[in-house]
Design an enzyme around this catalytic site. Structure first.
Site, PDB file in Angstrom:
ATOM      1  N   HIS A 131      24.451   6.361 -26.623  1.00 11.63           N
ATOM      2  CA  HIS A 131      23.967   5.392 -25.640  1.00 11.63           C
ATOM      3  C   HIS A 131      22.443   5.347 -25.624  1.00 11.63           C
ATOM      4  CE1 HIS A 131      25.012   3.430 -21.548  1.00 11.63           C
ATOM      5  NE2 HIS A 131      23.849   2.984 -21.973  1.00 11.63           N
ATOM      6  N   HIS A 184      18.912   2.649 -25.717  1.00  7.28           N
ATOM      7  CA  HIS A 184      18.359   1.289 -25.683  1.00  7.28           C
ATOM      8  C   HIS A 184      17.067   1.290 -26.496  1.00  7.28           C
ATOM      9  CE1 HIS A 184      21.144  -0.226 -22.592  1.00  7.28           C
ATOM     10  NE2 HIS A 184      21.064   1.001 -22.087  1.00  7.28           N
ATOM     11  N   ARG A 243      15.620  -1.657 -27.425  1.00  2.00           N
ATOM     12  CA  ARG A 243      14.877  -2.838 -26.922  1.00  2.00           C
ATOM     13  C   ARG A 243      14.538  -3.880 -27.967  1.00  2.00           C
ATOM     14  NH1 ARG A 243      16.771  -1.873 -22.184  1.00  2.00           N
ATOM     15  NH2 ARG A 243      15.664  -0.378 -20.880  1.00  2.00           N
ATOM     16  N   ASP A 285      26.948  -3.013 -22.080  1.00  8.20           N
ATOM     17  CA  ASP A 285      26.210  -2.095 -21.208  1.00  8.20           C
ATOM     18  C   ASP A 285      25.003  -2.756 -20.539  1.00  8.20           C
ATOM     19  OD1 ASP A 285      25.652   0.662 -20.188  1.00  8.20           O
ATOM     20  OD2 ASP A 285      23.758   0.196 -21.180  1.00  8.20           O
ATOM     21  N   ASP A 320      21.430   7.349 -22.402  1.00 10.47           N
ATOM     22  CA  ASP A 320      21.080   6.087 -21.721  1.00 10.47           C
ATOM     23  C   ASP A 320      19.551   5.930 -21.694  1.00 10.47           C
ATOM     24  OD1 ASP A 320      21.246   3.661 -20.495  1.00 10.47           O
ATOM     25  OD2 ASP A 320      22.014   4.399 -18.580  1.00 10.47           O
ATOM     26  N   HIS A 327      10.863   1.427 -20.342  1.00  5.02           N
ATOM     27  CA  HIS A 327      10.335   0.207 -19.717  1.00  5.02           C
ATOM     28  C   HIS A 327       8.817   0.259 -19.767  1.00  5.02           C
ATOM     29  CE1 HIS A 327      14.058  -1.409 -18.112  1.00  5.02           C
ATOM     30  NE2 HIS A 327      14.400  -0.204 -17.694  1.00  5.02           N
TER      31      HIS A 327
END
Lengths: 218, 323, 449
Positions: free
Chosen positions: C66, C68, C70, C160, C313, C317
Site C-alpha cells: 500500500h 502512494h 503520486r 483506495d 499507506d 503531501h
C-alpha cells in the site's frame, strides 16, 4: 476590610519587642500621630471640612484615607467619615504596564457625592518617583472635574522623576534608591496578610545586593 | 496566560481573575468616559473568516475602550478569498505588528494553529472556531450568571465562583461551540451542568463530559435550575434528519409559552434565561420568554464587552517577555 | 563502499558476513548474478565485496502492499523516483503503487506508464495497483482484464482513497478478478456515515468539535465484504484496518474459511487520536488515528495472524496541504522510511513478534497477496537476492527534512526510533549500503529506450 480601631496606644510598646526585618523608622504610634497631624493640616488648608473627598490609592493608600477620614470626623462633628472617602484604582493608567507582569485591577469606588467641584485629596503610603500620582491624576480626569486636587502621603522618600510634590507629608525619609521602604498596615497586612505582621510600621530595608558587604549596609 | 483558546485550559483561579477584572471593566462601562489607556499603542486585529457582526463589534468596542488600535480583517473579499493560506495571513499580520489576533473561523482548531505554530507571535483569542469553542461567550455567560446569583444572595460577585449553581443547557449541543466552552468553564467554577437535547444532537462520547445529560426538558426544569441556556437551532439540521420537524423540536425542546409559564412556580422564581444569540424566536424560544424579565440576553451583550476587555487586558497589557 | 555501474552480467558479487537470518541463526550469504548463491560459512571468493553483517538481521526485501507514489499527476507531492528511493531506504524491494493518481490508474496505459517509471528508477519493483472502477467513481468497472494482461501484470485492484461502496459493484469486482487471480483491496469506509469526517468519532472528537469518523463506518463495510467474498468465492484484501471491531469481524471471517487478508499501517499500531488535540494536521489520516484500545487490538491481531500484513499507506503531501487548518488539510502520512522501525518498536520490542514473523508480515505475505513472484522468497540458495540488512540496536531520530520522500508529513518527526536499514539488495544489487542510497539497479533495457 479590617477595622482601623486596633491602632494606637495599646500596641505602642510592641514595636521593638518583635522587630521586623529592616530598620523601623515609623512605629504604629508615629504613624497615628502623623495621620492626626495631616488631618489637621487638611482642615486648615481647606479652611474647614467643606467639599473634602479623600481618595486612597490601592493598596495601602486606601486604609490610610479611611483613617484620615475618621480623624477628620473626630476633629469636626459635621463630617461623616464614610461619606467623604473612596478608592481610586490607577492600574490601567500606569506607564509601566508593558514592563511588568500582568496586574489585576482593583475597584474604583467614589463617595456618592462624586468628585465634581470637590477638593480631592489623593492619599498614598509612599511618594517616590511620582509616577503613581501622575497615573492617579489621569484616572481622576476620566471620573470628573474636581475643583482642587491635593496630595497626602505617609512617607516621602525622594527620588522624584516627575514635577510632583505632596501637600501633606507624614515623614520625609531620605533614602538611597537601592533601599526599599516597607509600609505595613493592619487592614492589609493583618489577619491573612503578612504572617510576620505584628503592628503598623514603616521600615527601610537594605538592598539585597550580593556584592555589597555587611559593613556598607551599616 | 498567553492565549485564550479554550475554557478547558483555565484553572478556577484564571477564570475568577478574568471575571473579577471584567467587574472593574464593567464599572468603566458605566462611567461617562468609557475609556482606559491601558492598551495605548497596542494593536488588536479582528481576523474574521466567518461573518459575525455581533462578536466582532463586541471585541472592537472592548479593544477601543482600552485605547488599542483595532484593525478589522474580514476574510470575505480579501486575499483570503483568493486562496491565501492561514499561514500567509498570519505572517502578514505579524509583519503589520499585531499584538493580539482575535480570530473567528469555521474550522475547529484554527486558533490553536495560529497560537502553536511559529507563524505569528501575537496573543491569540479564540472568538469561535467551528464547532469547537467560544471561550469569551462562556466567560460572559458565567459573568452574567455570577452577577445574578450575587444579586439574589445579596453578596458581592467579585471573587466568587459558581459553586452550588445549576445550569441547564438546551438544544443543539453537537454543533455548539458555546455549549462546549460553557460545560468546561461552568464546571471549573463549581457549577452543575445538565445538557438537554434530542439524542441526535448530542456528541458521541458526551457521557464522559463532567455533566448530566437528559432528553427531557420538563424533567430538567423540575430540578429547579438557576439558569436555562437556550441554544440556537439551525433549520438546516432538520434536512439532515436530526429531528423530524421544527414543530416537534419546538414542542419537546423549545422554551415555548406553556413551558415558560412554569417559571412562575416558586422553585423557579429566580431562574434566568440565557441565550448566546441570535435567537430563532418561535423555534427554541418564544417571544414571551425572550422578552420577559427573566431573559438576560441584553445583559449578556453588555457584559460581553466587559469580559472581552478583561481578556484583552490580561493577555496584552504585559509584553511577552514579562508575561 | 560503492558499487559499479556495470551490466548485470558483470555485476560484482557480495558476501554478507555473519548476518542473523530472520534474527536467528548466523550465516554468511553470497550474492551472485542477482541470486543468493550460497548460505552458510563461506570463504570470500575472489573479487567479492564483503559486507560486515555482524549484529545485523537479514530479512527478505520488504514488500509494501500500500504505497502512494503520486505520479502521474501530483509530482509536487512525490514521484516514482523519490518514492521508490524512500522505499529502498526503508528496506523495501517492492511496492504496490495505489491507483489514485491523475489520471487514475484505471487503464492499461496508465499502469504501464507507472510500471515503466518504476523500472527506469530502478530502486524497487514498482507494481501498479489498478483501479476497480473507472476514475475511482464507484460506478463502472475499470478494464481490469486489460490491466492484468498489460506489461505491468496487475494483480491487485483497489479504489483506495475511495470505498467501493455499492454492494452490487463490489460483488461484480470480486467475481471478475477471479479470472486473473486478482484481489480486490478494499478501502472500507461507508461514505454516508463519514461525510465531512475529520477524525475518529469518540471522546476526543466530542471535545475538539471535529466531525467524527465512526468505527462502524469501517466495520459495516468489512462485514459486508467478507460475506460477499464468501458468497462469490473470491479473494478480498482489507486495507488499513483501524478498529478493534474490524479485527473481530476479520477473525470471524477467517474462522469461517473466507479468503480474506488484512493489512495494518505502522501508524495505527502506535498513534492514537489523543494526538489530534494539537490540531496539527500531520496527524490527519484516513482512516483516522483511533484509540489506545484499538491500537492494542491491532497489535494483538497482527501477532496472532488475524491481520496478515503491514502496509505503509505512505501518503506524501506538499507542505502547504498540511500547514493549514485541520479541516482544510489533506489526509495522509509518509511511512516508507519509518515502517520497519515502527514495527520493531511496537511489535518486536514489545515481544509480540519475532523477526521471523516480521519477515512474514512485511515481505512474504504481502508478496503473495500481490502475486509478486520474485519477492518475499526465502533466504536460501538459488532464490532471488532481494533482501535487507537491519541493525536492530541502532537508534535514530526521525527528521523528515532529510528523508528521500518529498513528503514532510511524518507523524513520527522528532521521535527516536529503533532499528536502521543498513543495506538493501534488490535483485542482487545494493540499492542501499551503509544506511545510505547507493545506485539504482542498472538496466540496459532503459538505455535503449
Amino acid at each position: 476590610m479590617a477595622s482601623a480601631e486596633a491602632d494606637g496606644e495599646a500596641t505602642r510598646t510592641a514595636a521593638r519587642a518583635h522587630a521586623p526585618s529592616g530598620r523601623v523608622v515609623l512605629s504604629a504610634a508615629d504613624i497615628d500621630r502623623a495621620l492626626t497631624r495631616i488631618a489637621h493640616e487638611i482642615l486648615e488648608a481647606n479652611k474647614g471640612p467643606e467639599d473634602i473627598v479623600l481618595l486612597g490609592i490601592p493598596r495601602r493608600g486606601y486604609p490610610l484615607a479611611v483613617r484620615l477620614a475618621r480623624k477628620l470626623a473626630a476633629a469636626d462633628p459635621t463630617v461623616v467619615a464614610e461619606q467623604i472617602v473612596g478608592q481610586l484604582d490607577i492600574t490601567m493608567f500606569r506607564d509601566d504596564l508593558s514592563r511588568q507582569p500582568t496586574r489585576s485591577p482593583s475597584p474604583t469606588r467614589l463617595p456618592s457625592q462624586g468628585i465634581d467641584n470637590k477638593v480631592v485629596v489623593l492619599v498614598d503610603d509612599v511618594l517616590y518617583s511620582g509616577r503613581t500620582i501622575r497615573a492617579a491624576l489621569d484616572a481622576l480626569v476620566d471620573l470628573g472635574r474636581p475643583r482642587i486636587v491635593r496630595l497626602a502621603v505617609l512617607v516621602d522618600r525622594g527620588h522624584r522623576e516627575l514635577p510632583i510634590r505632596a501637600d501633606h507629608v507624614g515623614k520625609n525619609l531620605p533614602t538611597s534608591a537601592a533601599e526599599k521602604v516597607r509600609v505595613r498596615l493592619t487592614e492589609i497586612d493583618g489577619e491573612g496578610g503578612d504572617p510576620e505582621f505584628t503592628e503598623d510600621h514603616v521600615a527601610i530595608e537594605a538592598p539585597r545586593d550580593e556584592d555589597s558587604t555587611e559593613g556598607e549596609i551599616q | 496566560m498567553k492565549h485564550l483558546l479554550s475554557t478547558r485550559d483555565l484553572t478556577p483561579g484564571d477564570a475568577i481573575r478574568i471575571l473579577d477584572t471584567a467587574e472593574e471593566m464593567a464599572a468603566v462601562n458605566d462611567r461617562e468616559v468609557r475609556k482606559l489607556p491601558a492598551l495605548r499603542g497596542r494593536t488588536v486585529v479582528n481576523l474574521f473568516f466567518e461573518d459575525s457582526t455581533r462578536t466582532r463589534i463586541s471585541f472592537e468596542a472592548a479593544a477601543k475602550r482600552l485605547s488599542a488600535d483595532v484593525i478589522n480583517f474580514a476574510a470575505k473579499g480579501s486575499s483570503v478569498s483568493k486562496g491565501e493560506s492561514l499561514k500567509d495571513t498570519a505572517q502578514t499580520l505579524e509583519a503589520i505588528g499585531a499584538d493580539a489576533v482575535v480570530i473567528r473561523h469555521s474550522a475547529a482548531g484554527a486558533p490553536h494553529r495560529l497560537a502553536m505554530t511559529d507563524w505569528i507571535n501575537a496573543a491569540v483569542v479564540n472568538a469561535g472556531d467551528g464547532t469547537h469553542e467560544h471561550p469569551t461567550q462562556a466567560l460572559l455567560d458565567a459573568f452574567t450568571l455570577r452577577r445574578h446569583l450575587s444579586k439574589v444572595a445579596g453578596t458581592p460577585s467579585t471573587g466568587a465562583d459558581l459553586a452550588g449553581a445549576h445550569v441547564v443547557i438546551v438544544g443543539d449541543i453537537l454543533h455548539s461551540r458555546v455549549a462546549r466552552s460553557n460545560v468546561w468553564l461552568l464546571t471549573t467554577l463549581g457549577a452543575r451542568v445538565t445538557l438537554v437535547a434530542p439524542p441526535t444532537l448530542l456528541p458521541f462520547g458526551v457521557e464522559q463530559w463532567p455533566c448530566a445529560v437528559s432528553y427531557d426538558l420538563d424533567e430538567a426544569l423540575a430540578d429547579a435550575p438557576d439558569a436555562v441556556m437556550m441554544l440556537r437551532v439551525q433549520a438546516e439540521r432538520m434536512n439532515a434528519s436530526y429531528f423530524p420537524s421544527t414543530a416537534e423540536y419546538s414542542r419537546l425542546w423549545g422554551l415555548g409559552d406553556e413551558r415558560f409559564a412554569r417559571f412562575s412556580e416558586p422553585e423557579l422564581k429566580d431562574t434566568v434565561i440565557l441565550h448566546p444569540g441570535p435567537m430563532v424566536r418561535g423555534l427554541e424560544i418564544s417571544s414571551v420568554a425572550a422578552d420577559s424579565d427573566r431573559s438576560q440576553v441584553l445583559r449578556q451583550v453588555a457584559n460581553g464587552v466587559s469580559v472581552r476587555m478583561a481578556v484583552l487586558y490580561l493577555l496584552m497589557s504585559a509584553k511577552e517577555s514579562t508575561r | 563502499m560503492t558499487a559499479s555501474n556495470a551490466s548485470p552480467e558483470a555485476a560484482p558479487s557480495y558476501l554478507l558476513r555473519g548476518a542473523a537470518l530472520y534474527g536467528g541463526e548466523r550465516a554468511d550469504l553470497l550474492i551472485e548474478a542477482g541470486r543468493i548463491a550460497a548460505v552458510g560459512a563461506i570463504a570470500a571468493p575472489a573479487g567479492a565485496r564483503v559486507v560486515d553483517a555482524d549484529g545485523l538481521v537479514a530479512l527478505p526485501g520488504l514488500v509494501d502492499v500500500h504505497t502512494h507514489l503520486r505520479e502521474p499527476g501530483r509530482e509536487d507531492a512525490e514521484t516514482v523516483e523519490t518514492g521508490s528511493r524512500a522505499a529502498a531506504l526503508g528496506g523495501y524491494t517492492a511496492v504496490h503503487a495505489m491507483a489514485n493518481s491523475n489520471p487514475v490508474a484505471d487503464t492499461a496505459g496508465v499502469v504501464e506508464q507507472v510500471h515503466s517509471l518504476g523500472r527506469r528508477a530502478g530502486w524497487v519493483d514498482v507494481r501498479p495497483v489498478g483501479a476497480v472502477t473507472v476514475g475511482l467513481a464507484g460506478e463502472q468497472l475499470a478494464e481490469i482484464g486489460a490491466m492484468a494482461d498489460s506489461a505491468a501484470r496487475v494483480r491487485m485492484f483497489s479504489d483506495d482513497g475511495m470505498c467501493v461502496h455499492d454492494p452490487v459493484l463490489m460483488r461484480r469486482a470480486l467475481e471478475y478478478v477471479k479470472a486473473f487471480d486478482g484481489v480486490v483491496a478494499q478501502h472500507a469506509q461507508e461514505p454516508r456515515l463519514t461525510a465531512g469526517a475529520q477524525m475518529n468519532e469518540g471522546a476526543v472528537s466530542a471535545v475538539l468539535g471535529l466531525p467524527g469518523w465512526p468505527a462502524v463506518a469501517e466495520e459495516s463495510i468489512i462485514a459486508r465484504d467478507v460475506l460477499l467474498a464468501q458468497h462469490v468465492g473470491s479473494r478480498l484484501h482489507v486495507c488499513h484496518v483501524s478498529t478493534a471491531g474490524s479485527v473481530e469481524i476479520i477473525r470471524w471471517a477467517k474462522s469461517r474459511g473466507i479468503n480474506v487478508t488484512a493489512e495494518v499501517t505502522p501508524h495505527h499500531l502506535w498513534l492514537t487520536d489523543e494526538l489530534v488535540r494539537s490540531y496539527d494536521p500531520v496527524y490527519k489520516v484516513n482512516p483516522p488515528l483511533r484509540t489506545q484500545d484499538d491500537v492494542e487490538a491491532l497489535r494483538t491481531a497482527l501477532a496472532d495472524g488475524t491481520i496478515d500484513v503491514v502496509g505503509t499507506d505512505h501518503a506524501p503531501h506538499p507542505s502547504e496541504h498540511k500547514e493549514c487548518e485541520w479541516a482544510q488539510a489533506a489526509m495522509g502520512m509518509t511511512g516508507l522510511e519509518t515502517a520497519l522501525s515502527v514495527v520493531q518498536h511496537t511489535m518486536v520490542e514489545s515481544g509480540l513478534l519475532d523477526w521471523r514473523a516480521v519477515a512474514r508480515a512485511m515481505s512474504e505475505v504481502p508478496a503473495h497477496i500481490g502475486r509478486a513472484g520474485d519477492q518475499g522468497r526465502p533466504l536460501a540458495e538459488g532464490e532471488p537476492a532481494n533482501l535487507v540488512l537491519v541493525d536492530p540496536a541502532a537508534r535514530w531520530v526521525v527528521n523528515p527534512s532529510v528523508q528521500a520522500t518529498k513528503g514532510r508529513n511524518s507523524p513520527f518527526a522528532g521521535r527516536e526510533l529503533p532499528g536502521r536499514v543498513v543495506a538493501t539488495f534488490f535483485r542482487g544489487h545494493p540499492t542501499v549500503l551503509d544506511g545510505a542510497l547507493n545506485e539504482p539497479y542498472p538496466q540496459p533495457a532503459v538505455v535503449t529506450r
